[in-house]
Design an enzyme around this catalytic site. Structure first.
Site, PDB file in Angstrom:
ATOM      1  N   ASP A  69      16.209  57.131 119.717  1.00  0.00           N
ATOM      2  CA  ASP A  69      15.286  57.330 120.839  1.00  0.00           C
ATOM      3  C   ASP A  69      14.312  58.449 120.476  1.00  0.00           C
ATOM      4  O   ASP A  69      14.612  59.278 119.616  1.00  0.00           O
ATOM      5  CB  ASP A  69      16.049  57.783 122.094  1.00  0.00           C
ATOM      6  CG  ASP A  69      17.203  56.857 122.457  1.00  0.00           C
ATOM      7  OD1 ASP A  69      17.014  55.629 122.407  1.00  0.00           O
ATOM      8  OD2 ASP A  69      18.291  57.388 122.779  1.00  0.00           O
ATOM      9  N   LYS A  86      12.872  51.473 133.728  1.00  0.00           N
ATOM     10  CA  LYS A  86      14.077  51.001 134.411  1.00  0.00           C
ATOM     11  C   LYS A  86      14.692  52.198 135.120  1.00  0.00           C
ATOM     12  O   LYS A  86      14.835  53.270 134.523  1.00  0.00           O
ATOM     13  CB  LYS A  86      15.075  50.421 133.408  1.00  0.00           C
ATOM     14  CG  LYS A  86      16.390  49.984 134.057  1.00  0.00           C
ATOM     15  CD  LYS A  86      17.321  49.298 133.060  1.00  0.00           C
ATOM     16  CE  LYS A  86      18.616  48.886 133.754  1.00  0.00           C
ATOM     17  NZ  LYS A  86      19.506  48.129 132.844  1.00  0.00           N
TER      18      LYS A  86
END
Ligand code: NAG
Length: 380
Positions: A175, A260
């Site tokens: 990430d 999300k």
């Protein structure tokens, strides 16, 4: 005589360094009051090892990046098998078999016998409390590794930095910004592009007060889980107690998770510019509470997934917009759409969650069209 000139010149040099190499502006919204490294004298790492050390040590620091820090190769490469859950086409991402993910979750996916990825990308650099990580001009680039803000780290600013090229072909390859257990975090004028997995992830543990402002989330990629040049894994906010202000960001060429929202997250999404999304922007699981106002959706197939389980308020009508004022301090502002699906949330019950909190101001959606010119690193 000569020494006094030198002293004067040196003093001028010091003050100009301090003035230029400092955090600019202040956080708005939930992370208001964050100070990062505060007035600590700036430090200028020259090697990747020094950058790692400054970020994780116990001292308050203002860490200034004056060049590209390239982590690719610093921890070696890994070659192992993986799988192709999204297809074997050249535009598709391939999954690393992390913790037997392929076997456990994708048993039917075609196996890929040999993939080689860069080890440095998998785990970000640990960031301690009371740190400012800032780039100088457009020089602050971190390549091949992200950052991890975990374990209760608090009071951190990341501003004017680009994170890029973190194993973009391979899901589970890393990430850009991982947060899992933190408080008072301001991510501002950051650019993320060519990332393996999440551009920004606020994990299961409480991330508390977070402001993400003026960032460019650039999903344009040659390797995507939707195999169409648009990155699926944009932003995922799922903390157990999270307050997230998402303001003035340019979120483009994604295909999902933009963002999300799950866990117990209150999200204020305001004046963002969503562009060129091939599938959907907002996802919301049960537990999510989202107020979305003054945003622009341009060429976004779906501004939200159908029938969200989470709760959303989206400037439904002038009457309900006026109800925002008692809790957010202003009337909610309509979103704007161009060749895009619309948001549908009309849940005013979540407005009360904003009462007594630091809430960002909201401009019009028309004014948010300028975000394409102001978001990202190298602009301040
Ligand atoms: C960060 O700064 C605060 C305020 O000065 C201080 O109380 C705290 O101990 C610092 N944290 C660390 C880990 O140094």
């Amino acid at each position: 005589m000569r020494s006094s000139i030198v002293v004067a010149a040196f003093a001028a040099f010091i003050s100009s360094v301090t003035a230029a190499d400092a955090v600019k502006g202040a956080a708005e919204g939930f992370a208001k009051g964050v100070t990062g490294g505060g007035n600590a004298a700036p430090v200028y790492p020259t090697t990747t090892a020094q950058l790692i050390s400054y970020l994780k040590d116990a001292s308050p620091r203002v860490i200034v990046l004056t060049k590209t820090f390239d982590f690719t190769g610093t921890e070696g490469k890994v070659t192992e098998s993986g799988c192709a859950p999204w297809g074997t086409g050249s535009a598709c991402q391939v999954a690393i078999n992390k913790d037997n993910w392929c076997g456990n979750y994708q048993p039917k996916a075609p196996k890929v016998s040999k993939i080689t990825y860069d080890k440095a990308g998998v785990l970000g650099m640990t960031v301690g409390s009371n740190k400012s990580l800032i780039g100088q001009g457009a020089k602050g680039v971190i390549k091949g590794k992200g950052v991890r803000i975990v374990g209760g780290a608090k009071n951190i600013i990341i501003q004017n930095v680009r994170f890029t090229d973190i194993n973009p072909a391979y899901v589970w390859g890393g990430d850009a910004i991982t947060v899992d257990g933190a408080d008072l975090l301001w991510i501002d004028h950051v650019t993320t592009d060519l990332i393996a997995r999440q551009h920004i992830v606020l994990g299961n543990t409480a991330s508390n007060r977070v402001t993400i402002s003026n960032c460019e989330i650039n999903g344009a990629t040659g390797w995507s889980a939707t195999c169409d040049g648009h990155h699926y894994w944009g932003m995922y906010f799922t903390g157990s107690s999270d307050l997230v202000t998402l303001k003035g960001n340019y979120i483009h060429h994604t295909s999902g998770r933009s963002p999300k929202v799950a866990g117990n997250t209150l999200l204020h999404a305001v004046n963002n510019y969503f562009y060129a999304n091939s599938q959907h922007a907002f996802e919301a699981d049960s537990g999510a509470k989202i107020v979305a106002e003054g945003n622009v959706f341009q060429n976004v197939k779906l501004a939200q997934q159908a029938s969200l389980a989470g709760k959303m308020y989206n400037s439904a009508s002038a009457t309900t917009n006026a109800q925002c004022k008692a809790y957010l301090g202003h009337n909610c502002v309509p979103n704007a759409y161009g060749t895009s699906g619309a948001l549908t949330g009309t849940d005013t019950s979540i407005l009360a969650s904003f009462k007594g909190k630091n809430v960002a101001a909201a401009g019009t959606a028309e004014s948010a069209k300028n975000v394409v010119n102001t978001a990202g690193y190298g602009k301040i």
